[in-house]
Design an enzyme around this catalytic site. Sequence first.
Site, PDB file in Angstrom:
ATOM      1  N   HIS A  55       3.854   1.879  -1.860  1.00 26.67           N
ATOM      2  CA  HIS A  55       4.508   1.970  -3.203  1.00 26.67           C
ATOM      3  C   HIS A  55       3.696   1.288  -4.414  1.00 26.67           C
ATOM      4  CE1 HIS A  55       7.943   2.306  -0.453  1.00 26.67           C
ATOM      5  NE2 HIS A  55       8.053   3.350  -1.065  1.00 26.67           N
TER       6      HIS A  55
ATOM      7  N   GLU B 121       0.829  -1.205  -0.085  1.00 32.68           N
ATOM      8  CA  GLU B 121      -0.153   0.002  -0.081  1.00 32.68           C
ATOM      9  C   GLU B 121       1.144   1.306   0.013  1.00 32.68           C
ATOM     10  OE1 GLU B 121      -1.214   0.897   4.774  1.00 32.68           O
ATOM     11  OE2 GLU B 121      -2.405  -0.711   3.605  1.00 32.68           O
TER      12      GLU B 121
END
Length: 196
Positions: A86, A84
């Site tokens: 990158h 969540e």
Amino acid sequence: MNSNDKPTRADVEAAVKTIIRWTGDDPSRDGLHETPARVVKALEEYFRGYAEDPEEILQKTFEEIEGYDEMIVLRGIRFESHCEHHMAPIIGRAWIGYIPNGRVVGISKLARVVDAYAKRLQIQEKMTAQIANAIQDVLSPQGVAVVIKAEHHCMTTRGVHKPGTDMVTSRMLGVFRDNPITRQEFLAIVTEDSKS
């Protein structure tokens, strides 16, 4: 998120075109012309877990088990997720163990629960807990154990660039938390499977 607030497919395709332009390329050239639609289709697959209810997946159980009350372990369930932070891939395997309390679930359902949580934006620690908690909440077994080993591409292909590094998380509930022998038996199965 309110479904009225959800961007349309056209909105997402336009965003992908913007990203392509931002990289310095031309979204209208032949090789990229259909890329926005392909990316949206891939995103629908990557994040299909938001449309799945893991607890619903576990509802169909079997009670005719002749009093079976020993450990059940499903080993090496491969999954793909995305971090969540990158949106980079997380590729790994999950080991799930539980000791039934009068009923069992079909083993494919355990693999589906892993996928339902994996196909979301995730962090591994949360995913590990979510899988164990869902099994505990629905099946009410004597205990649940989950171990996840995964490679995070946000660390292996960018940032510190450390390929071959994996992360291990675990969640132990019930007898797996309270009984060191039961916990060790499960972890021995995980370790043995990891070497093969």
